[in-house]
Motif scaffolding. Sequence first.
Motif, PDB file in Angstrom:
ATOM      1  N   PHE A  58      -8.781  -2.251  -0.345  1.00  0.00           N
ATOM      2  CA  PHE A  58      -8.334  -1.228   1.001  1.00  0.00           C
ATOM      3  C   PHE A  58      -7.822  -0.357   0.036  1.00  0.00           C
ATOM      4  N   PHE A  59      -7.845  -0.033  -1.214  1.00  0.00           N
ATOM      5  CA  PHE A  59      -7.965   1.491  -1.681  1.00  0.00           C
ATOM      6  C   PHE A  59      -8.887   2.142  -2.744  1.00  0.00           C
ATOM      7  N   GLN A  60     -10.052   0.901  -2.536  1.00  0.00           N
ATOM      8  CA  GLN A  60     -11.228   1.371  -3.405  1.00  0.00           C
ATOM      9  C   GLN A  60     -12.215   2.150  -2.380  1.00  0.00           C
TER      10      GLN A  60
ATOM     11  N   CYS B 241      -9.432   7.404  -4.736  1.00  0.00           N
ATOM     12  CA  CYS B 241      -8.803   6.312  -5.965  1.00  0.00           C
ATOM     13  C   CYS B 241      -9.852   5.081  -6.682  1.00  0.00           C
ATOM     14  N   ILE B 242      -9.597   5.647  -7.459  1.00  0.00           N
ATOM     15  CA  ILE B 242     -10.559   4.548  -8.497  1.00  0.00           C
ATOM     16  C   ILE B 242      -9.958   2.722  -8.708  1.00  0.00           C
ATOM     17  N   VAL B 243     -10.874   1.635  -8.687  1.00  0.00           N
ATOM     18  CA  VAL B 243     -10.067   0.614  -8.821  1.00  0.00           C
ATOM     19  C   VAL B 243     -10.951  -0.288  -9.863  1.00  0.00           C
ATOM     20  N   GLN B 244      -9.912  -1.521 -10.299  1.00  0.00           N
ATOM     21  CA  GLN B 244     -10.584  -1.918 -11.487  1.00  0.00           C
ATOM     22  C   GLN B 244      -9.836  -3.208 -11.478  1.00  0.00           C
TER      23      GLN B 244
ATOM     24  N   THR C 173       0.953  -0.970   0.102  1.00  0.00           N
ATOM     25  CA  THR C 173       0.113  -0.119   0.207  1.00  0.00           C
ATOM     26  C   THR C 173       0.732   1.103  -0.123  1.00  0.00           C
ATOM     27  N   ALA C 174       2.102   1.248   0.532  1.00  0.00           N
ATOM     28  CA  ALA C 174       3.000   2.443   1.039  1.00  0.00           C
ATOM     29  C   ALA C 174       3.439   2.264  -0.858  1.00  0.00           C
TER      30      ALA C 174
ATOM     31  N   GLU D 232      -5.178  -8.643 -11.965  1.00  0.00           N
ATOM     32  CA  GLU D 232      -4.400  -7.575 -11.784  1.00  0.00           C
ATOM     33  C   GLU D 232      -5.647  -6.922 -11.473  1.00  0.00           C
ATOM     34  N   ALA D 233      -5.413  -5.659 -10.740  1.00  0.00           N
ATOM     35  CA  ALA D 233      -6.053  -4.689  -9.574  1.00  0.00           C
ATOM     36  C   ALA D 233      -5.140  -2.754 -10.554  1.00  0.00           C
TER      37      ALA D 233
END
Length: 191
Positions: A140-142, A147-150, A62-63, A185-186
């Motif tokens: 976590f990023f969603q 942030c936008i996560v796909q 995450t960092a 893949e994120a």
Amino acid sequence: MATEKAPESLSQAPEGTTMPAKLPPIPKGATVRRRPIPTRTPSTRAARRIYITAKTPFRSVTARVRKQLDKNLREASASNKAFTNKLAANKNASLDDRIRAIQQQSSKGSGNGIGLEDAGEVIILGTGRAIQKVTEVALFFQKQADCIVQLRTGSVGAVDDVIQEGEEEWGGEGEERVRMLSSLEASIKLR
């Protein structure tokens, strides 16, 4: 009633798809040497790939992602400032010319005006047991507001060497086998 057969349509693949062929059994006395999974280079400079394993610490991933997102944002804002500096350098241009230049620049991107359309993305890639780690990082990023996560699924072919007993370790006439691994893949971008 006990003589009824289960419907065969459930156990067979649909007519349009083909089932992957099963690998042949390994001969007696042979060992399998696994090669590393081939990594692909990113298609553009802005796309950054981070490969993770099941043992990669969650906090360090995450960092690294946040650090790369911040770096992409700085680069995008620097290019946006370069555009505004070009407008300011042309002091003899009329107001209409300046407005047209700004409208053309905003029509190229998404039009939010601050240059985030060029901010780039960070791609996290994991195969096999690391798929769980990729989903945890994506979740976590969603939850982050900015942030936008796909998520994209896929398969990766890994090459293994089958080494017969008594042959050299990497030389000789061992055969190669390709096995397929699931991958996830994120893609993480800033809003």
